[in-house]
Design a protein around this motif. Structure first.
Motif, PDB file in Angstrom:
ATOM      1  N   THR A  42       0.819  -1.212   0.000  1.00  0.00           N
ATOM      2  CA  THR A  42       0.000   0.000   0.000  1.00  0.00           C
ATOM      3  C   THR A  42       0.859   1.271   0.000  1.00  0.00           C
ATOM      4  O   THR A  42       0.342   2.357  -0.259  1.00  0.00           O
ATOM      5  CB  THR A  42      -0.909   0.043   1.254  1.00  0.00           C
ATOM      6  OG1 THR A  42      -0.087  -0.051   2.412  1.00  0.00           O
ATOM      7  CG2 THR A  42      -1.904  -1.105   1.246  1.00  0.00           C
ATOM      8  N   TYR A  67      -2.435 -12.941  -2.939  1.00  0.00           N
ATOM      9  CA  TYR A  67      -2.298 -11.702  -3.709  1.00  0.00           C
ATOM     10  C   TYR A  67      -0.930 -11.652  -4.377  1.00  0.00           C
ATOM     11  O   TYR A  67      -0.809 -11.318  -5.567  1.00  0.00           O
ATOM     12  CB  TYR A  67      -2.484 -10.499  -2.767  1.00  0.00           C
ATOM     13  CG  TYR A  67      -2.449  -9.172  -3.470  1.00  0.00           C
ATOM     14  CD1 TYR A  67      -3.552  -8.708  -4.170  1.00  0.00           C
ATOM     15  CD2 TYR A  67      -1.296  -8.385  -3.450  1.00  0.00           C
ATOM     16  CE1 TYR A  67      -3.521  -7.489  -4.827  1.00  0.00           C
ATOM     17  CE2 TYR A  67      -1.256  -7.162  -4.101  1.00  0.00           C
ATOM     18  CZ  TYR A  67      -2.375  -6.720  -4.792  1.00  0.00           C
ATOM     19  OH  TYR A  67      -2.339  -5.518  -5.441  1.00  0.00           O
ATOM     20  N   SER A  74     -11.346 -10.448  -2.984  1.00  0.00           N
ATOM     21  CA  SER A  74     -12.453  -9.495  -2.940  1.00  0.00           C
ATOM     22  C   SER A  74     -12.669  -9.100  -1.478  1.00  0.00           C
ATOM     23  O   SER A  74     -12.208  -9.786  -0.559  1.00  0.00           O
ATOM     24  CB  SER A  74     -13.721 -10.104  -3.522  1.00  0.00           C
ATOM     25  OG  SER A  74     -14.209 -11.110  -2.655  1.00  0.00           O
ATOM     26  N   GLN A 100      -9.650  -1.116  -0.833  1.00  0.00           N
ATOM     27  CA  GLN A 100     -10.073  -1.218  -2.234  1.00  0.00           C
ATOM     28  C   GLN A 100      -9.157  -0.400  -3.144  1.00  0.00           C
ATOM     29  O   GLN A 100      -8.727  -0.869  -4.193  1.00  0.00           O
ATOM     30  CB  GLN A 100     -11.516  -0.719  -2.387  1.00  0.00           C
ATOM     31  CG  GLN A 100     -11.948  -0.634  -3.853  1.00  0.00           C
ATOM     32  CD  GLN A 100     -13.390  -0.210  -4.021  1.00  0.00           C
ATOM     33  OE1 GLN A 100     -13.795   0.863  -3.580  1.00  0.00           O
ATOM     34  NE2 GLN A 100     -14.186  -1.063  -4.636  1.00  0.00           N
ATOM     35  N   LYS A 101      -8.867   0.815  -2.681  1.00  0.00           N
ATOM     36  CA  LYS A 101      -8.041   1.710  -3.495  1.00  0.00           C
ATOM     37  C   LYS A 101      -6.653   1.105  -3.709  1.00  0.00           C
ATOM     38  O   LYS A 101      -6.129   1.104  -4.820  1.00  0.00           O
ATOM     39  CB  LYS A 101      -7.946   3.063  -2.788  1.00  0.00           C
ATOM     40  CG  LYS A 101      -7.199   4.105  -3.571  1.00  0.00           C
ATOM     41  CD  LYS A 101      -7.319   5.474  -2.925  1.00  0.00           C
ATOM     42  CE  LYS A 101      -5.926   5.915  -2.511  1.00  0.00           C
ATOM     43  NZ  LYS A 101      -5.891   6.834  -1.415  1.00  0.00           N
ATOM     44  N   HIS A 102      -6.077   0.563  -2.659  1.00  0.00           N
ATOM     45  CA  HIS A 102      -4.694   0.096  -2.772  1.00  0.00           C
ATOM     46  C   HIS A 102      -4.566  -1.275  -3.424  1.00  0.00           C
ATOM     47  O   HIS A 102      -3.547  -1.575  -4.038  1.00  0.00           O
ATOM     48  CB  HIS A 102      -4.024   0.105  -1.403  1.00  0.00           C
ATOM     49  CG  HIS A 102      -3.710   1.498  -0.947  1.00  0.00           C
ATOM     50  ND1 HIS A 102      -2.673   2.233  -1.466  1.00  0.00           N
ATOM     51  CD2 HIS A 102      -4.343   2.307  -0.058  1.00  0.00           C
ATOM     52  CE1 HIS A 102      -2.661   3.427  -0.902  1.00  0.00           C
ATOM     53  NE2 HIS A 102      -3.663   3.497  -0.053  1.00  0.00           N
ATOM     54  N   LYS A 104      -7.022  -2.585  -5.443  1.00  0.00           N
ATOM     55  CA  LYS A 104      -7.923  -2.655  -6.600  1.00  0.00           C
ATOM     56  C   LYS A 104      -8.908  -3.819  -6.470  1.00  0.00           C
ATOM     57  O   LYS A 104      -9.102  -4.601  -7.411  1.00  0.00           O
ATOM     58  CB  LYS A 104      -7.138  -2.811  -7.908  1.00  0.00           C
ATOM     59  CG  LYS A 104      -6.006  -1.811  -8.084  1.00  0.00           C
ATOM     60  CD  LYS A 104      -6.301  -0.892  -9.247  1.00  0.00           C
ATOM     61  CE  LYS A 104      -5.260   0.179  -9.450  1.00  0.00           C
ATOM     62  NZ  LYS A 104      -4.905   0.953  -8.247  1.00  0.00           N
ATOM     63  N   ASN A 106     -12.554  -5.794  -5.715  1.00  0.00           N
ATOM     64  CA  ASN A 106     -14.006  -5.670  -5.781  1.00  0.00           C
ATOM     65  C   ASN A 106     -14.569  -5.737  -4.366  1.00  0.00           C
ATOM     66  O   ASN A 106     -14.059  -6.479  -3.529  1.00  0.00           O
ATOM     67  CB  ASN A 106     -14.606  -6.811  -6.607  1.00  0.00           C
ATOM     68  CG  ASN A 106     -14.305  -6.637  -8.077  1.00  0.00           C
ATOM     69  OD1 ASN A 106     -13.973  -5.547  -8.523  1.00  0.00           O
ATOM     70  ND2 ASN A 106     -14.416  -7.712  -8.839  1.00  0.00           N
ATOM     71  N   ASP A 145     -15.305   2.914  -5.075  1.00  0.00           N
ATOM     72  CA  ASP A 145     -15.218   3.009  -6.526  1.00  0.00           C
ATOM     73  C   ASP A 145     -16.471   2.368  -7.136  1.00  0.00           C
ATOM     74  O   ASP A 145     -16.690   1.166  -6.974  1.00  0.00           O
ATOM     75  CB  ASP A 145     -13.940   2.259  -6.965  1.00  0.00           C
ATOM     76  CG  ASP A 145     -13.807   2.160  -8.474  1.00  0.00           C
ATOM     77  OD1 ASP A 145     -14.747   2.545  -9.200  1.00  0.00           O
ATOM     78  OD2 ASP A 145     -12.748   1.683  -8.924  1.00  0.00           O
ATOM     79  N   ARG A 148     -16.248  -0.943  -8.959  1.00  0.00           N
ATOM     80  CA  ARG A 148     -15.785  -2.158  -8.282  1.00  0.00           C
ATOM     81  C   ARG A 148     -16.580  -2.470  -7.027  1.00  0.00           C
ATOM     82  O   ARG A 148     -16.127  -3.227  -6.176  1.00  0.00           O
ATOM     83  CB  ARG A 148     -14.325  -1.989  -7.848  1.00  0.00           C
ATOM     84  CG  ARG A 148     -13.313  -1.932  -8.959  1.00  0.00           C
ATOM     85  CD  ARG A 148     -11.917  -1.840  -8.352  1.00  0.00           C
ATOM     86  NE  ARG A 148     -10.906  -1.676  -9.361  1.00  0.00           N
ATOM     87  CZ  ARG A 148     -10.370  -2.698 -10.028  1.00  0.00           C
ATOM     88  NH1 ARG A 148     -10.743  -3.926  -9.760  1.00  0.00           N
ATOM     89  NH2 ARG A 148      -9.457  -2.477 -10.949  1.00  0.00           N
TER      90      ARG A 148
END
Ligand code: TYM
Length: 373
Positions: A42, A67, A74, A100-102, A104, A106, A145, A148
């Motif tokens: 992050t 990851y 998710s 979510q931002k870092h 990406k 859903n 987002d 997503r």
């Protein structure tokens, strides 16, 4: 005799000993090494992580392993729409939006209007659904987002949820539900069944993608009992166990062992409070101050027992230097509680005003987020 406390999905009472809770619940502590692993991805650490307010997890290293192997996860979290949302309710949503931002990822967000009707927060189901839609505005305002993120109300997405809930419910005996939640013969059938519905979204991404997608649930530690059940049955359904990352419960304004309560509105700041109302609540809050100003200048005050300082720590002093300065001047007797409250009130008023703007903007965005049958 240690002080008693209770943490269940429906009741949080007393001064919670989070070390004991980790043992009782059988979760793992988030240590510096694990935080560092998150930071690697992050670039920065969310203040709630850095300050140990996200303190516990289940299988988080596995989520990061996957990851790193190129198998992204998710995110799933939710809200039981019982009333307007307060600052504490927002914590997991801010944190989920940050993840979510870092990463990406859903995101699936469950609004449990059924739960809040079954647990008697409302006389009519329609009222629970209406409050659900109102809460969705606050949740969108947390910064998700739209491409997503899917938000759904149980009553409006039930065709999708029900076939999975059926599979889950078959695997949970009444004896398990009673042991985990303390049910007895007076509980209604909806209450007993409900945990099956809270499990379902753990698997929605996997079902949608037609393969096993790891799921990470950011939530308050009070919600963990539901997911202990989910984890026990996930593999028998062909899914991986969902992983969790737990936050501590942000205290009420009446002391660190006080709870934010919708039925006692002066214990919490609600996202829809007017500046005037928020200021009065802050002015009446419990602090770690001394009996007189003279004594406080001489001996200093105690942030370790202070609701106001807790509010700085959770949300209102994200920069470490400022936060450290509040603490040092409090302990050192240079900071008086009245001034400190007004300083916090300024932050809170600005925060609520900004939230209000995003909340109004969210009205036009609802249809980008909400999915229905
Ligand atoms: P609910 O509406 O009681 O709470 C929503 C989320 O906020 C957390 N929370 C808090 N966090 C910090 N400080 C507080 N004072 C505080 N009070 C509440 C809760 O732990 C929760 O994460 N049954 C759930 C709704 C739900 C859900 C989920 C929650 C459905 N699926 C998946 C988390 C994950 C409920 O009534 O939450």
């Amino acid at each position: 005799m240690p002080e008693e406390f209770v943490v269940t999905p429906w009741e949080v009472r007393g001064k919670v000993d989070y070390d004991r809770l980790i043992e009782q619940f059988g979760t793992q502590r988030i240590d510096a090494k694990l935080s560092e692993r998150i930071r690697k991805h992050t670039g920065e650490l969310h203040p709630l992580l850095k300050r140990g307010l996200y303190f516990s997890h289940r299988d988080l290293p596995w989520i990061l392993d996957e990851y790193e192997k190129g198998n992204p996860f998710s995110l799933y979290t939710g809200r039981g729409p019982s009333s307007a949302m307060h600052l504490g309710h927002m914590i997991p949503f801010y944190f989920t939006a940050w993840l979510q931002k870092h990463f990406k990822a859903n995101v699936w967000i469950q609004m449990t209007d059924d739960e809040k009707f079954w647990f008697r927060d409302f006389d009519t189901l329609e009222e629970a659904t209406r409050v659900g839609y109102d809460n969705i505005l606050d949740i969108i305002a947390a910064g998700f987002d739209p491409n997503r993120t899917r938000i759904f109300l149980d009553t409006e997405y039930i065709r999708k949820l029900y076939p999975i809930a059926v599979q889950i419910a078959k695997r949970i005996t009444f004896s398990t539900a009673r042991a985990v939640f303390g049910f007895d013969a007076s509980n209604n059938l909806g209450q007993i069944f409900y945990t099956a519905l809270q499990s379902v979204p753990c698997f929605l991404e996997s079902i949608e993608q037609g393969r096993n997608v790891p799921c990470l649930i950011p939530c308050g530690i009070d919600q963990d009992p539901h997911f202990r059940i989910t984890r026990d049955l996930a593999e028998s359904l062909g899914f991986s166990k969902p992983a969790l990352i737990h936050n501590k419960m942000m205290p009420g304004l009446k002391g660190l062992d006080s709870k934010m309560s919708s039925s006692a509105p002066d214990t919490a700041i609600f996202m829809t409070d007017s500046p005037e109302v928020a200021i009065v609540k802050i002015r009446n809050a419990f602090t770690g101050g001394r009996a007189t100003e003279e004594e406080q200048r001489r001996l200093g005050a105690n942030p370790d027992i202070c609701s106001i300082f807790a509010y700085y720590t959770y949300l209102f002093a994200p920069e470490d230097r400022y936060w450290g300065d509040v603490e040092t001047t409090c302990r050192g007797g240079q900071r008086m509680c009245g001034d400190c409250k007004m300083e916090l009130a300024n932050h809170v008023v600005r925060f609520l005003e900004e939230h209000k703007t995003r909340r109004e903007r969210a009205r036009d965005q609802i249809e980008k987020f909400v999915v229905r049958d």
